[in-house]
Design an enzyme around this catalytic site. Structure first.
Site, PDB file in Angstrom:
ATOM      1  N   THR A 200       0.611 -10.850   1.908  1.00 52.64           N
ATOM      2  CA  THR A 200       0.052 -12.194   1.712  1.00 52.64           C
ATOM      3  C   THR A 200       0.824 -13.261   2.498  1.00 52.64           C
ATOM      4  O   THR A 200       1.998 -13.070   2.807  1.00 52.64           O
ATOM      5  CB  THR A 200       0.148 -12.488   0.199  1.00 52.64           C
ATOM      6  OG1 THR A 200      -0.702 -11.568  -0.450  1.00 52.64           O
ATOM      7  CG2 THR A 200      -0.227 -13.899  -0.167  1.00 52.64           C
ATOM      8  N   GLY A 230      -6.448 -10.535  -7.103  1.00 54.31           N
ATOM      9  CA  GLY A 230      -5.010 -10.559  -7.398  1.00 54.31           C
ATOM     10  C   GLY A 230      -4.561 -11.924  -7.895  1.00 54.31           C
ATOM     11  O   GLY A 230      -5.362 -12.739  -8.372  1.00 54.31           O
ATOM     12  N   GLY A 252       3.366 -10.295  -3.768  1.00 51.76           N
ATOM     13  CA  GLY A 252       3.845  -9.088  -4.440  1.00 51.76           C
ATOM     14  C   GLY A 252       2.733  -8.429  -5.220  1.00 51.76           C
ATOM     15  O   GLY A 252       1.549  -8.679  -4.961  1.00 51.76           O
TER      16      GLY A 252
HETATM   17  N1  ASP Z   1      -0.157 -10.685  -4.334  1.00 47.65           N
HETATM   18  C1  ASP Z   1      -1.198 -10.137  -3.510  1.00 47.65           C
HETATM   19  C2  ASP Z   1      -2.211  -9.463  -4.407  1.00 47.65           C
HETATM   20  O1  ASP Z   1      -1.825  -8.834  -5.360  1.00 47.65           O
HETATM   21  C3  ASP Z   1      -0.702  -9.160  -2.506  1.00 47.65           C
HETATM   22  C4  ASP Z   1       0.439  -9.644  -1.678  1.00 47.65           C
HETATM   23  O2  ASP Z   1       1.186 -10.503  -2.068  1.00 47.65           O
HETATM   24  O3  ASP Z   1       0.581  -9.165  -0.564  1.00 47.65           O
HETATM   25  O4  ASP Z   1      -3.364  -9.521  -4.097  1.00 47.65           O
END
Ligand code: ASP
Length: 338
Positions: A200, A230, A252
């Site tokens: 992200t 998410g 995360g």
């Molecule tokens: N937090 C994001 C999700 O769970 C993924 C990420 O942070 O890369 O969709």
């Protein structure tokens, strides 16, 4: 008469001294490009340079606008759009694939002065999801729009609509194939591992008006199904801003960030416990979240322009320009020397 003149001189004198002492409002910016199992041995020097340069470009673009006195939203959008456009990160071009081989994007933005917020979830054809989140914040009475409705709204707002395949990259396609093979082999769906759930992007700023603004944009998790959303578009989980405390953008394992409302929890600790931003962010990421089994990290700024970037994974792509104008870029545990 004399007393009157004396009073005027005292007043003028104090004003001059006051102006000389009053510090200019500091501006600060921090960006991230995802946390995860980022190991030096897995990155070629060229790729490492490419990541660092793009992070630098993003943070500098936002900082320039902040110095010009532009509102924080503009800086957040400028920084995030550079990361959404880059194929290196899991947002916009380069977003991960769903189980069905498409891209479903989530984004959100929050303004710490008005506590206004906007978010889009599960959108497939909006070129810049963070721009759509901003439009939701300013042009709609709602906070979160999803799927087809969000796309229709974005179109009505004149935002650019593109084909879903314009977010394709070969690297993410291969990652999908590997993730599906592993899950089908084990007969389990939804146990995304390591970098399958990371990448992200986000930005948090303190602008010249003293407003904190935070934004986050993502493709979510590799091989996600059933319209999984998410934390990134969830206000309080992946994004939060409140001038009374701080602003946060998270990255995360989203399910944990939602359940532990990570972004808002950090700022609540600052606001109600009176602890420093560094301590609050560290307690949540390396204490609460780690103990619960949640991997990831955050970038955060408080209303004094202090910056915190804790993560409990091996690495987090990040860059900052602090209130003294000092730029730093980091991928692994320590910030790199510029
Ligand atoms: N937090 C994001 C999700 O769970 C993924 C990420 O942070 O890369 O969709």
């Amino acid at each position: 008469m004399k007393t009157w003149l004396f009073g005027v001189w005292i007043f003028v004198g104090l004003s001059v001294v006051g102006t000389a002492i009053a510090k200019p409002t500091p501006v600060a910016i921090v960006v991230h490009g995802g946390a995860g199992t980022i190991l030096k041995e897995n990155l070629t020097p060229e790729l490492e340079q490419a990541y660092k340069q793009t992070l630098r470009d993003a943070v500098e673009a936002g900082h320039k606008l902040l110095l010009q006195g532009e509102p924080g939203e503009k800086a957040v959008i400028a920084a995030i759009q550079i990361l959404e456009t880059s194929p290196l990160f899991n947002a916009g071009v380069g977003a991960v694939y769903t189980w069905e081989g498409e891209h479903e994007l989530d984004a959100s933005i929050m303004h710490g002065g008005s506590l206004n917020a906007g978010a889009v979830a599960g959108v497939k054809t909006i070129r810049s999801p963070i721009a759509a989140a901003l439009a939701v914040m300013h042009q709609s009475p709602h906070v979160m729009l999803s799927g087809k409705g969000a796309q229709l709204f974005a179109q009505e707002q004149g935002l650019e609509i593109v084909d879903n395949s314009s977010f394709d990259t070969e690297r993410r396609k291969q990652a999908l194939e590997r993730a599906k093979a592993r899950m089908l082999g084990a007969g389990v769906y939804g146990n995304q591992q390591g970098n399958e759930r990371f990448g992200t992007v986000g930005a948090v700023v303190l602008d010249k008006q003293g407003n904190i603004v935070s934004g986050t944009s993502t493709g979510g998790m590799t091989a996600k199904r059933y319209g999984r959303i998410g934390d990134s578009p969830v206000i309080g989980a992946g994004t939060w801003a409140d001038n009374a405390s701080c602003g946060v953008s998270a990255t995360g394992h989203g399910e944990f960030f939602i359940r532990y409302h990570v972004a808002a929890d950090i700022c609540s600790r600052v606001k109600y416990q009176g602890v420093s931003l560094i301590d609050a962010a560290d307690t949540v990421i390396n204490g609460v979240l780690k103990a619960a089994g949640g991997d990831g990290g955050v970038i955060a700024i408080d209303n004094q322009g202090n910056i915190a970037t804790p993560f409990n994974s091996p690495g987090m792509y990040r860059a900052k320009i602090d209130k003294n104008g000092k730029l730093a870029v980091g991928i692994y545990k320590a910030w790199e020397k510029e």
